[in-house]
Design an enzyme around this catalytic site. Structure first.
Site, PDB file in Angstrom:
ATOM      1  N   GLY A  85       2.709   2.680  10.888  1.00 51.15           N
ATOM      2  CA  GLY A  85       3.690   3.746  10.694  1.00 51.15           C
ATOM      3  C   GLY A  85       4.573   4.035  11.900  1.00 51.15           C
ATOM      4  N   GLU A 105      -6.729   5.400   7.573  1.00 48.08           N
ATOM      5  CA  GLU A 105      -6.407   6.789   7.211  1.00 48.08           C
ATOM      6  C   GLU A 105      -7.590   7.432   6.495  1.00 48.08           C
ATOM      7  OE1 GLU A 105      -2.718   5.966   5.221  1.00 48.08           O
ATOM      8  OE2 GLU A 105      -1.759   5.525   7.145  1.00 48.08           O
ATOM      9  N   ASN A 107       0.875  -1.174   0.000  1.00 50.69           N
ATOM     10  CA  ASN A 107       0.000   0.000   0.000  1.00 50.69           C
ATOM     11  C   ASN A 107       0.910   1.221   0.000  1.00 50.69           C
ATOM     12  OD1 ASN A 107      -1.789   2.047   0.386  1.00 50.69           O
ATOM     13  ND2 ASN A 107      -2.404   1.454   2.461  1.00 50.69           N
ATOM     14  N   HIS A 130      -9.504   1.794   4.717  1.00 55.34           N
ATOM     15  CA  HIS A 130      -8.240   1.999   5.438  1.00 55.34           C
ATOM     16  C   HIS A 130      -8.462   3.031   6.545  1.00 55.34           C
ATOM     17  CE1 HIS A 130      -4.108   2.978   6.377  1.00 55.34           C
ATOM     18  NE2 HIS A 130      -3.767   1.840   5.787  1.00 55.34           N
ATOM     19  N   LYS A 136       0.157   4.258  -0.412  1.00 59.83           N
ATOM     20  CA  LYS A 136      -0.473   5.489   0.096  1.00 59.83           C
ATOM     21  C   LYS A 136      -0.185   6.642  -0.881  1.00 59.83           C
ATOM     22  CE  LYS A 136      -0.143   3.497   4.670  1.00 59.83           C
ATOM     23  NZ  LYS A 136       0.043   3.667   6.103  1.00 59.83           N
ATOM     24  N   GLU A 154      -5.490  -4.122  10.854  1.00 60.83           N
ATOM     25  CA  GLU A 154      -4.448  -3.111  11.017  1.00 60.83           C
ATOM     26  C   GLU A 154      -4.737  -2.290  12.271  1.00 60.83           C
ATOM     27  OE1 GLU A 154      -2.419  -2.212   6.983  1.00 60.83           O
ATOM     28  OE2 GLU A 154      -4.112  -0.859   7.191  1.00 60.83           O
ATOM     29  N   SER A 214       3.413  -1.764  10.482  1.00 63.09           N
ATOM     30  CA  SER A 214       4.868  -1.871  10.708  1.00 63.09           C
ATOM     31  C   SER A 214       5.431  -3.257  10.415  1.00 63.09           C
ATOM     32  CB  SER A 214       5.225  -1.420  12.133  1.00 63.09           C
ATOM     33  OG  SER A 214       4.866  -0.065  12.305  1.00 63.09           O
TER      34      SER A 214
HETATM   35  P1  13P Z   1       3.073   0.637   7.743  1.00 65.95           P
HETATM   36  O1  13P Z   1       3.514  -0.688   7.215  1.00 65.95           O
HETATM   37  O2  13P Z   1       3.908   1.780   7.221  1.00 65.95           O
HETATM   38  O3  13P Z   1       2.936   0.627   9.228  1.00 65.95           O
HETATM   39  O4  13P Z   1       1.602   0.918   7.145  1.00 65.95           O
HETATM   40  C1  13P Z   1       0.643  -0.055   7.313  1.00 65.95           C
HETATM   41  C2  13P Z   1      -0.534   0.308   6.513  1.00 65.95           C
HETATM   42  O5  13P Z   1      -1.237   1.261   6.809  1.00 65.95           O
HETATM   43  C3  13P Z   1      -0.814  -0.500   5.322  1.00 65.95           C
HETATM   44  O6  13P Z   1      -2.090  -0.268   4.839  1.00 65.95           O
END
Ligand code: 13P
Length: 247
Positions: free
Chosen positions: A172, A96, A10, A94, A12, A166, A210
């Site tokens: 992150g 976010e 992903n 997601h 982003k 997640e 992560s």
């Molecule tokens: P990270 O792997 O950077 O923690 O992000 C996870 C994520 O949001 C994948 O959709």
């Protein structure tokens, strides 16, 4: 490892068109026969046009789709548009998008319905916040998110459905959730799904938050895990490839 596995990038809001193209050139130079894992790249919409059936070992996913079908939605992208560019998957819900863009469970259930009824396959994201975790709300949150996401689906046809757990507090941060917490919550998600009549749909559970080349193997060994939704570690060819080789 014989279990079905998914290694999903992903990206982003990272990588412009040229950077995405370069990444695909580089990963296609790797030996993509060393693992049975499915690599799914989810770039930005503009780079999704790089998806093609030439990348035989790599499939593509969108990071979002419109929840409506009306053409009068400036800036939105429809299921049909995604289908027209060799996109096979769509990330839905997601955290976010839920938190920064105020996406609701209702929006997510509409997207799930549209995607379920299309040729695309959903990658549904669920997970609790730190506050919810600390208030022992994890089970409630996951039950609500799963039930509402599935509420408009009639499960009348076969489909692969991926559910990515997640935990928001692990995304992150560079520190994945503890292995026993992942295990416990994956089993909980499995139990919630087993109480829903999903007929012949193949539902696979992923972990995200992560994931990197150093923790992937241990997490993948958990019984309910079929792969990862990877943010930061998916931006470098070598780290994504390392995770892919381990699962
Ligand atoms: P990270 O792997 O950077 O923690 O992000 C996870 C994520 O949001 C994948 O959709």
């Amino acid at each position: 490892m014989n279990k079905q596995s998914f290694c999903i990038a992903n990206w982003k809001m990272n990588k412009d068109y040229n950077e995405s193209k370069e990444f695909l050139n580089q990963i296609n130079k790797k030996d993509l026969s060393v693992s049975n894992s499915n690599i799914i790249i989810c770039p930005s919409f503009i780079s999704l046009s790089l998806a093609s059936n030439k990348n035989r070992n790599i499939s593509f996913g969108s990071q979002n789709v419109s929840s409506g079908t009306s053409k009068s939605q400036t800036g939105e992208i429809s299921v049909e548009m995604l289908e027209s560019v060799f996109c096979d998957w769509v990330i839905i819900g997601h955290s976010e998008r839920r938190n920064i863009l105020n996406e609701t469970n209702e929006d997510i259930s509409k997207k799930m319905e549209l995607v379920y009824n299309s040729k695309l396959k959903p990658i549904l994201c669920i997970g609790e916040s730190l506050e919810e975790k600390n208030n022992n709300q994890t089970e409630n949150v996951l039950v609500n998110q799963i039930k509402s996401s599935f509420s408009r689906i009639d499960f009348s046809k076969d489909k692969d459905i991926l559910i990515a757990y997640e935990p928001i507090w692990a995304i992150g941060t560079g520190i994945a959730a503890e292995i026993n917490i992942i295990d416990e919550n994956m089993k909980l998600i499995k139990k919630i799904i087993n109480n829903i009549s999903t007929n012949n749909c193949n539902i696979y559970l992923l972990y995200g938050g992560s994931v990197n080349e150093y923790n992937a193997s241990e997490i993948f060994n958990l019984s309910e895990i079929n792969g990862f939704l990877i943010g930061g570690a998916s931006l470098e060819v070598d780290s994504l490839y390392s995770i892919y080789k381990q699962i």
